[in-house]
Write a protein that holds these residues in place. Structure first.
Motif, short mmCIF file in Angstrom:
data_model
loop_
_atom_site.label_atom_id
_atom_site.label_comp_id
_atom_site.label_asym_id
_atom_site.label_seq_id
_atom_site.Cartn_x
_atom_site.Cartn_y
_atom_site.Cartn_z
N GLY A 35 33.73 19.14 24.59
CA GLY A 35 35.15 19.04 24.34
C GLY A 35 35.46 18.75 22.88
N TRP A 36 36.69 18.98 22.53
CA TRP A 36 37.21 18.62 21.21
C TRP A 36 38.39 17.66 21.40
CZ3 TRP A 36 35.00 19.82 16.64
CH2 TRP A 36 34.07 20.87 16.60
N PHE A 37 38.35 16.60 20.64
CA PHE A 37 39.44 15.65 20.58
C PHE A 37 39.86 15.51 19.12
CE2 PHE A 37 39.49 13.58 24.82
CZ PHE A 37 38.37 14.18 25.36
N ARG A 38 41.03 14.95 18.91
CA ARG A 38 41.45 14.70 17.54
C ARG A 38 42.19 13.37 17.46
NH1 ARG A 38 46.14 19.40 16.91
NH2 ARG A 38 47.73 18.41 18.25
N GLN A 39 42.14 12.79 16.27
CA GLN A 39 42.80 11.52 16.06
C GLN A 39 43.49 11.53 14.71
OE1 GLN A 39 40.29 8.09 16.67
NE2 GLN A 39 42.06 6.76 16.95
N ALA A 40 44.80 11.48 14.74
CA ALA A 40 45.58 11.39 13.52
C ALA A 40 45.69 9.93 13.09
CB ALA A 40 46.97 11.99 13.73
N ALA A 41 45.97 9.73 11.84
CA ALA A 41 46.06 8.38 11.30
C ALA A 41 47.11 7.57 12.07
CB ALA A 41 46.42 8.42 9.83
N GLY A 42 46.72 6.41 12.57
CA GLY A 42 47.63 5.53 13.27
C GLY A 42 47.93 5.92 14.70
N LYS A 43 47.24 6.94 15.21
CA LYS A 43 47.49 7.40 16.58
C LYS A 43 46.24 7.34 17.42
CE LYS A 43 51.35 10.46 15.44
NZ LYS A 43 51.94 11.81 15.62
N GLN A 44 46.43 7.44 18.74
CA GLN A 44 45.29 7.43 19.64
C GLN A 44 44.58 8.79 19.63
OE1 GLN A 44 46.60 6.15 23.53
NE2 GLN A 44 46.41 4.00 22.96
N ARG A 45 43.33 8.75 20.05
CA ARG A 45 42.57 9.99 20.13
C ARG A 45 43.17 10.88 21.21
NH1 ARG A 45 36.21 9.60 19.10
NH2 ARG A 45 37.17 8.31 17.47
N GLU A 46 43.35 12.15 20.89
CA GLU A 46 44.06 13.10 21.75
C GLU A 46 43.14 14.22 22.20
OE1 GLU A 46 47.89 16.19 21.29
OE2 GLU A 46 46.86 15.38 19.53
N PHE A 47 43.23 14.59 23.47
CA PHE A 47 42.45 15.71 23.99
C PHE A 47 42.96 17.02 23.41
CE2 PHE A 47 40.14 18.34 26.81
CZ PHE A 47 41.01 19.32 27.27
N VAL A 48 42.02 17.88 23.01
CA VAL A 48 42.38 19.19 22.45
C VAL A 48 41.95 20.31 23.40
CG1 VAL A 48 42.03 20.80 20.55
CG2 VAL A 48 42.26 18.34 20.08
N ALA A 49 40.67 20.36 23.71
CA ALA A 49 40.15 21.45 24.55
C ALA A 49 38.78 21.07 25.08
CB ALA A 49 40.08 22.74 23.76
N THR A 50 38.39 21.72 26.18
CA THR A 50 37.06 21.52 26.71
C THR A 50 36.57 22.81 27.34
OG1 THR A 50 35.68 20.08 28.10
CG2 THR A 50 37.82 20.74 29.00
N ILE A 51 35.25 22.95 27.41
CA ILE A 51 34.63 24.14 28.00
C ILE A 51 33.42 23.71 28.83
CG2 ILE A 51 33.23 24.57 25.91
CD1 ILE A 51 33.63 27.60 26.53
N ARG A 52 33.33 24.23 30.05
CA ARG A 52 32.15 24.00 30.88
C ARG A 52 31.03 24.87 30.33
NH1 ARG A 52 32.32 19.59 33.59
NH2 ARG A 52 30.21 20.32 34.10
N TRP A 53 29.89 24.26 30.07
CA TRP A 53 28.83 24.99 29.39
C TRP A 53 28.30 26.14 30.23
CZ3 TRP A 53 28.38 24.42 24.46
CH2 TRP A 53 27.30 25.02 23.80
N SER A 54 28.16 25.94 31.53
CA SER A 54 27.53 26.97 32.37
C SER A 54 28.50 28.10 32.70
CB SER A 54 27.01 26.35 33.66
OG SER A 54 28.07 25.68 34.33
N SER A 55 29.75 27.78 33.03
CA SER A 55 30.70 28.80 33.49
C SER A 55 31.60 29.34 32.38
CB SER A 55 31.58 28.22 34.59
OG SER A 55 32.43 27.20 34.07
N GLY A 56 31.77 28.57 31.32
CA GLY A 56 32.69 28.98 30.27
C GLY A 56 34.15 28.67 30.58
N THR A 57 34.42 27.99 31.67
CA THR A 57 35.78 27.63 32.03
C THR A 57 36.39 26.70 30.98
OG1 THR A 57 35.25 27.82 34.37
CG2 THR A 57 37.22 26.57 33.80
#
Length: 121
Positions: A35-57
């Motif tokens: 997965g990818w997450f991001r965190q802007a200054a002064g903010k909580q870490r936010e979910f960006v995207a994820t991928i299942r390794w086997s299926s590519g979902t």
């Protein structure tokens, strides 16, 4: 153990594109998600995207749907985040993560060191 190394961050202008890479080592990934997450200054870490390794979902956060694409190259043990139509509000440190998956940071046991993405207006 799993080691994750991100690359590809930088300074771009609004509307530009950028591709982040995350290369994993240490274990096989057939049962993992990355997965990818991001965190802007002064903010909580936010979910960006994820991928299942086997299926590519894939799953995306609402703020990036239609602009970002997550993919993986199994042979290279590398996940990518293609970011198009970047906006100043996309400015953050972007983290790669590996684990059971989902949209919560609790679903990921392994984290990279982060890479800075700055989008100027």
């Amino acid at each position: 153990q799993v080691q994750l190394v991100e690359s590809g961050g930088g300074l771009v202008q609004a509307g530009d594109s950028l591709r982040l890479s995350c290369t994993a080592s240490g274990r096989t990934f057939s049962s993992y998600a990355m997965g990818w997450f991001r965190q802007a200054a002064g903010k909580q870490r936010e979910f960006v995207a994820t991928i299942r390794w086997s299926s590519g979902t894939t799953t995306y956060g609402d703020s990036v749907k239609g602009r970002f694409t997550i993919s993986r190259d199994s042979a290279a043990n590398t996940a990518y985040l293609q970011m198009n139509s970047l906006k100043p509000e996309d400015t953050a440190v972007y983290y790669c993560a590996a684990g059971a998956g989902g949209m919560s940071r609790l679903g990921y046991a392994y984290w990279g060191q982060g890479t800075q993405v700055t989008v100027s207006s």
